[in-house]
Design an enzyme around this catalytic site. Structure first.
Site, mmCIF file in Angstrom:
data_model
loop_
_atom_site.group_PDB
_atom_site.id
_atom_site.type_symbol
_atom_site.label_atom_id
_atom_site.label_comp_id
_atom_site.label_asym_id
_atom_site.label_seq_id
_atom_site.Cartn_x
_atom_site.Cartn_y
_atom_site.Cartn_z
ATOM 1 N N LYS A 1 -17.299 55.322 42.894
ATOM 2 C CA LYS A 1 -18.361 55.009 42.364
ATOM 3 C C LYS A 1 -19.176 54.873 43.076
ATOM 4 O O LYS A 1 -19.206 55.170 45.135
ATOM 5 C CB LYS A 1 -17.652 53.186 42.048
ATOM 6 C CG LYS A 1 -19.282 52.440 41.351
ATOM 7 C CD LYS A 1 -20.327 52.487 40.628
ATOM 8 C CE LYS A 1 -20.796 51.792 40.107
ATOM 9 N NZ LYS A 1 -21.844 52.815 38.693
ATOM 10 N N GLY A 2 -20.739 54.569 43.020
ATOM 11 C CA GLY A 2 -21.873 54.825 44.141
ATOM 12 C C GLY A 2 -21.521 53.339 45.295
ATOM 13 O O GLY A 2 -21.529 52.872 44.344
ATOM 14 N N ASN B 1 -27.215 54.464 29.857
ATOM 15 C CA ASN B 1 -26.825 53.630 31.072
ATOM 16 C C ASN B 1 -27.951 52.619 31.938
ATOM 17 O O ASN B 1 -29.030 53.717 32.540
ATOM 18 C CB ASN B 1 -25.210 53.926 31.720
ATOM 19 C CG ASN B 1 -25.866 54.338 33.161
ATOM 20 O OD1 ASN B 1 -26.073 53.603 33.973
ATOM 21 N ND2 ASN B 1 -25.727 55.889 33.249
ATOM 22 N N SER B 2 -27.240 51.269 32.077
ATOM 23 C CA SER B 2 -28.791 51.206 33.095
ATOM 24 C C SER B 2 -27.690 50.143 34.226
ATOM 25 O O SER B 2 -27.985 48.428 33.536
ATOM 26 C CB SER B 2 -29.587 50.245 33.228
ATOM 27 O OG SER B 2 -30.063 49.412 33.525
ATOM 28 N N GLY C 1 -27.636 49.873 37.640
ATOM 29 C CA GLY C 1 -27.279 49.439 38.655
ATOM 30 C C GLY C 1 -26.361 49.389 40.102
ATOM 31 O O GLY C 1 -27.165 48.548 40.631
ATOM 32 N N ASN D 1 -19.334 58.625 47.082
ATOM 33 C CA ASN D 1 -21.254 59.423 46.293
ATOM 34 C C ASN D 1 -21.688 57.918 47.341
ATOM 35 O O ASN D 1 -21.492 56.597 47.201
ATOM 36 C CB ASN D 1 -20.746 58.764 44.199
ATOM 37 C CG ASN D 1 -22.508 58.720 44.406
ATOM 38 O OD1 ASN D 1 -23.392 57.377 44.803
ATOM 39 N ND2 ASN D 1 -22.513 59.990 43.614
ATOM 40 N N CYS E 1 -30.193 57.675 41.319
ATOM 41 C CA CYS E 1 -29.717 56.862 40.541
ATOM 42 C C CYS E 1 -31.402 56.331 40.195
ATOM 43 O O CYS E 1 -31.751 55.500 40.609
ATOM 44 C CB CYS E 1 -28.998 55.985 41.627
ATOM 45 S SG CYS E 1 -28.440 54.337 40.162
ATOM 46 N N GLY F 1 -22.867 66.541 30.526
ATOM 47 C CA GLY F 1 -22.923 66.432 29.429
ATOM 48 C C GLY F 1 -21.945 67.169 29.146
ATOM 49 O O GLY F 1 -21.107 67.298 27.969
ATOM 50 N N THR G 1 -19.160 61.181 31.278
ATOM 51 C CA THR G 1 -19.498 60.797 30.274
ATOM 52 C C THR G 1 -18.449 60.796 28.771
ATOM 53 O O THR G 1 -17.610 59.856 28.614
ATOM 54 C CB THR G 1 -20.811 60.907 29.443
ATOM 55 O OG1 THR G 1 -21.624 60.336 29.909
ATOM 56 C CG2 THR G 1 -20.834 59.883 28.082
HETATM 57 C C1 LIG Z 1 -22.138 54.436 33.447
HETATM 58 C C2 LIG Z 1 -22.788 55.395 34.222
HETATM 59 C C3 LIG Z 1 -22.402 55.063 35.671
HETATM 60 C C4 LIG Z 1 -22.344 56.134 36.736
HETATM 61 N N1 LIG Z 1 -22.720 55.794 38.182
HETATM 62 C C5 LIG Z 1 -23.030 56.700 38.839
HETATM 63 C C6 LIG Z 1 -22.786 56.843 40.484
HETATM 64 O O1 LIG Z 1 -22.740 55.299 40.714
HETATM 65 N N2 LIG Z 1 -23.348 57.317 40.872
HETATM 66 C C7 LIG Z 1 -23.967 58.849 40.846
HETATM 67 O O2 LIG Z 1 -24.438 59.566 41.381
HETATM 68 N N3 LIG Z 1 -23.561 58.630 39.822
HETATM 69 C C8 LIG Z 1 -23.804 57.592 38.749
HETATM 70 N N4 LIG Z 1 -23.613 58.171 37.241
HETATM 71 C C9 LIG Z 1 -24.288 59.681 36.902
HETATM 72 C C10 LIG Z 1 -22.602 60.632 36.876
HETATM 73 O O3 LIG Z 1 -22.221 60.801 37.877
HETATM 74 C C11 LIG Z 1 -23.232 62.070 35.882
HETATM 75 O O4 LIG Z 1 -23.973 62.682 36.808
HETATM 76 C C12 LIG Z 1 -23.674 61.869 34.990
HETATM 77 O O5 LIG Z 1 -23.327 60.826 34.131
HETATM 78 C C13 LIG Z 1 -24.608 63.360 33.772
HETATM 79 O O6 LIG Z 1 -22.723 63.448 33.643
HETATM 80 P P1 LIG Z 1 -22.245 63.140 31.958
HETATM 81 O O7 LIG Z 1 -22.610 63.708 31.235
HETATM 82 O O8 LIG Z 1 -20.997 64.553 32.107
HETATM 83 O O9 LIG Z 1 -21.698 61.901 31.909
HETATM 84 C C14 LIG Z 1 -23.168 57.948 36.314
HETATM 85 C C15 LIG Z 1 -23.026 57.528 34.768
HETATM 86 C C16 LIG Z 1 -22.736 56.861 33.778
HETATM 87 C C17 LIG Z 1 -23.066 57.421 32.553
#
Ligand SMILES: Cc1cc2nc3c(=O)[nH]c(=O)nc-3n(C[C@H](O)[C@H](O)[C@H](O)COP(=O)(O)O)c2cc1C
Ligand SMILES: Cc1cc2nc3c(=O)[nH]c(=O)nc-3n(C[C@H](O)[C@H](O)[C@H](O)COP(=O)(O)OP(=O)(O)OC[C@H]3O[C@@H](n4cnc5c(N)ncnc54)[C@H](O)[C@@H]3O)c2cc1C
Ligand code: FES
Lengths: 255, 294
Positions: free
Chosen positions: B46-47, B70-71, B73, B100, B130, B240, B262
C-alpha cells in the site's frame, strides 16, 4: 471465490427473494451469525464487476440461505438465477454478532434487514430464546416475509407495517419505543434502512441499553483489501465496515 | 524460468498492485503462503507515507460499468508502524516486496527511501500519480523536470531498484523520458485515471477518484505500446488485468511484468487463476515474446 450450487431461488414478493445454496461442511463450521458472504454470478461478466455482499439468513444442514431484495443490477441478476446453476461465493466475511450479548435481547429488523436474525435465532439456545424478542417492520403486510420461519423460534414476534395492514401501524421503531415503557432490554441489535438506525440511536441515547447496528455500504472487496468501506469513528479515524463490522456499537460511530 | 525487470528478478511475471491487498494483514486469510509463492512474483505495498494518513471521508468507492472509482486517499499507518507491525509477517513469505512510497515533497521521498535502505529493503515504487490526495501524488506527474529532480535525489540515497509509477494523464512520454535520464530502473504504467461519478442526486453525492478495472485496460495497453516504442526502461503494466490474456497482451506490447489490482478485490484468488492462464498462453505463444527472459 468458490462455486456453490443453487438449490432453490424462491421469489417471496415482487422484490424479495430467498436463495438457497449448497455449501460444504467446512464453510458451515466456519460461519457465525452476523457474518456475511459475497456472491458473484460466475458467467465471466464484468458488469456488475463486484460480487455483492449478503448476510447469512439461515444455515442448516449444508444449506445456506440469503434473503435478498432487488434494488439494482446485481440483485436483478440474482433474481433470475435458476436452481441447478452455480454462483461464486467468498465466505465467511466480517465479524460475527458480539459475543458478550447481555440478555434480555431485542432484535430489530427493518425490511430485509431482518435476514441475519434468522441465523442468530437458529444458534441461540432455547433458554436464550426465552429472553429474546424479534421486532420486524416493513411498509406493508406482504413485505413481512418468512413469518412462519420466524414464528418457529417461539420468540415474541412484534410486527409493524407502515400502512397498518399487519401488526402495529407505524414504524417498527415506534413499536419498540412504546414497548420499552413496559419492557426492559439490555441489548438491542438492529439492521435496516439508515433512517431507522439513526432514529434508534437517537431515541436510545442515555437509556443504558447497549445498541448494536448492522450497517451496510458499497463494498468492493469485503476482505479489508481496498479500504473503501469506511465510516467515521466518533473517536476520530475510520472503521472498515467489512473487516471491523458489519455490526458495530452505535456509540462508536458517526452515522 | 525467471522474469527480469531491469535488475529485479521475479519467479513469475505476476505482481500484486499497491492498495489492492490492504496492508497485508488479511491476505493470508484468503491465500496460503504456498499459493502466493507459487503464483506471485512480487508484492507492492500500500502507498506508505512518513506520517500516518487517515484517508478521505466516504464515499470512497463507486462501481461503474466494468470499472471502479476509488478515492481512498492513501490511508496508511505510516512507514514506521508498517515496518513494525505488518512487515515482519510479509517478509517471512520470501516474496520480493516493492515498497510503494508517497511523499509530499522530494525531501519526504528521500527520507522514506533512506528508511527502507536502513532496513535492507531493495525495491521501491515511487507513487507520483495518486489522484486522490491534495498534496504530492499526481501533481508531480504534471512536470517532468520535478520528476527528474525527484529521482536524482532518491537515487543518491537508494541504490536498489527504483520503479516510478506514472499517471496515465498529463505529459506521460516526457515524464517517462525524465525517469530514464534520471536513472530510474523501471516504469509502472499506469495508475488510475482521474474520474468522477455521481452516486445520488438528492442529496447530491459525488465521488472524484481514480478509475481502475477492465474498463481502462485498452487505454493503458495503448499507452504502454507507445511508451515502450520510445523508451528502453523496463515497463511494469498496471491497468485492468482480469485474465491471462490481459497479461499476455501487455507482455506482447512491451511490458516486462504485470500488476493485478482491481481483480484482487473481486476475488483474492485472481493472481493464482491468472497465473495458471498465463502459463498456458506462454506455452502456445511464448515464442512471440522477445524479452530476453530466461
Ligand atoms: C482501492 C484501490 C487502492 C489503491 N491504492 C493505491 C496506492 O496506495 N498506491 C498506488 O500507487 N496505487 C494504488 N492503486 C492503484 C492500483 O495499484 C493500480 O495501479 C490501478 O488500480 C490500476 O490497475 P487495476 O485496473 O488492475 O486495478 C489503488 C487502486 C485501488 C482500486
Ligand atoms: C454486510 C452487508 C450485508 C448485506 N446483506 C444483505 C441482505 O442480507 N439482503 C439484502 O437484500 N441486501 C443485503 N445487503 C445489501 C446488498 O449488498 C445491496 O443491496 C446490493 O449490493 C445491491 O446491489 P445491486 O447491484 O443490486 O444494486 P446497485 O446497482 O449496486 O445499487 C444499489 C443502490 O446503491 C446505490 N449506490 C451505489 N454506489 C453507492 C455508494 N458508493 N454509496 C452509496 N450508495 C451507492 C445505488 O444508487 C442504488 O440505489 C448487504 C450489504 C452489506 C454491506
Ligand atoms: S470493502 Fe474493501 S475494505 Fe471493506
Amino acid at each position: 471465490m468458490k462455486k456453490a450450487l443453487v438449490i432453490e431461488n424462491e421469489p417471496l414478493t415482487e422484490r424479495i427473494g430467498l436463495l438457497s445454496l449448497k455449501v460444504d461442511q467446512h464453510l458451515c463450521m466456519a460461519f457465525n451469525p452476523g457474518q456475511f458472504l459475497k456472491i458473484g454470478l460466475s458467467d465471466g461478466r464484468f458488469d456488475p464487476l463486484f460480487p455483492r455482499p449478503f448476510t447469512v439468513h439461515s444455515l442448516q444442514k449444508n444449506t445456506l440461505r440469503i434473503l435478498y431484495q432487488v434494488v439494482g443490477k446485481g440483485t436483478r441478476a440474482l433474481r433470475i438465477i435458476k436452481a441447478g446453476s452455480y454462483v461464486e461465493v467468498l465466505a465467511p466475511l466480517g465479524q460475527p454478532y458480539p459475543k458478550d450479548i447481555e440478555f434480555p435481547l431485542a432484535l430489530v429488523g427493518g425490511g430485509v434487514g431482518v435476514a441475519g436474525f434468522g441465523f442468530l435465532l437458529e444458534r441461540l439456545s432455547s433458554q436464550r430464546r426465552k429472553e429474546t424478542a424479534l421486532y420486524y417492520g416493513a411498509s406493508k403486510r406482504s413485505d413481512l416475509v418468512r413469518l412462519d420461519y420466524f414464528k418457529s423460534f417461539e420468540v415474541p414476534l412484534r410486527l409493524a407495517t407502515e400502512d397498518g395492514s399487519l401488526g402495529f401501524k407505524g414504524y417498527i421503531t415506534d413499536l419498540l419505543e412504546k414497548d420499552l415503557k413496559e419492557r426492559c432490554f439490555r441489548t438491542i441489535i438492529a439492521c435496516g434502512p439508515l433512517p431507522m438506525l439513526k432514529r434508534l440511536k437517537e431515541s436510545l441515547k442515555g437509556s443504558g441499553i447497549k445498541l448494536y447496528l448492522s450497517l451496510e455500504n458499497f463494498m468492493a472487496c469485503g476482505t479489508g483489501f481496498c479500504m473503501g468501506c469506511v465510516l467515521p469513528k466518533r473517536s476520530g479515524g475510520y472503521v472498515h465496515l467489512c473487516k471491523d463490522g458489519p455490526t458495530l456499537l452505535a456509540e462508536e460511530i458517526e452515522l | 524460468m525467471t522474469w527480469k525487470v531491469g535488475n529485479l528478478e521475479l519467479k513469475t511475471p505476476i505482481i500484486i498492485a499497491s492498495g489492492t491487498w490492504g496492508l497485508g494483514d488479511t491476505l493470508l486469510q484468503y491465500l496460503t503462503p504456498q499459493e502466493l509463492t507459487y503464483a506471485v512474483g512480487a508484492l507492492v505495498t500500500k502507498g506508505l507515507s512518513l506520517e500516518p494518513m487517515s484517508g478521505n471521508p466516504p464515499p470512497r468507492l463507486m462501481e461503474t460499468p466494468c470499472g471502479l472509482i476509488n478515492s481512498i486517499g492513501l490511508e496508511n499507518p505510516g512507514i514506521k508502524t508498517f515496518l513494525e507491525d505488518y512487515y515482519p509477517r510479509l517478509r517471512e513469505l520470501k516474496i520480493p516486496l516493492i515498497f510503494n512510497l508517497h511523499g509530499n515533497s522530494e525531501e519526504e521521498f528521500i527520507r522514506l527511501a533512506e528508511i527502507l535502505r536502513e532496513v535492507g529493503e531493495e525495491a521501491i515504487e515511487l507513487n507520483i500519480s495518486c489522484p486522490n490526495v491534495k498534496k504530492g501524488g499526481i501533481s508531480f506527474s504534471q512536470s517532468p523536470e520535478v520528476v527528474f529532480e525527484l529521482i536524482r535525489g532518491v537515487r543518491k540515497v537508494f541504490e536498489g531498484f527504483i520503479a516510478v509509477k506514472l499517471s496515465p494523464v498529463g505529459p506521460v512520454m516526457e515524464t517517462a523520458l525524465a525517469c530514464e535520464s534520471a536513472g530510474a530502473d523501471a516504469l509502472t504504467i499506469a495508475n488510475t485515471y482521474p474520474a468522477l461519478g455521481i452516486i445520488s442526486y438528492e442529496p447530491l453525492r459525488i465521488i472524484r477518484g481514480g478509475l481502475s478495472g477492465p474498463a481502462i485496460k485498452p487505454l493503458t495497453l495503448r499507452l504502454i505500446t507507445e511508451v515502450s516504442s520510445r523508451i528502453k526502461l523496463p515497463i511494469i503494466a498496471s491497468g485492468g488485468v482480469m485474465s491471462g490474456k490481459d497479461v499476455f497482451d501487455y507482455l506482447l506490447m512491451g511490458a516486462s511484468a504485470v500488476q493485478i489490482g482491481t481483480a484482487n478485490l473481486i476475488d483474492p484468488w485472481s493472481p493464482i487463476k491468472i497465473y495458471e492462464e498465463i502459463k498456458e498462453l506462454l506455452r502456445s505463444y511464448g515464442r512471440l515474446l522477445d524479452k530476453g527472459n530466461t
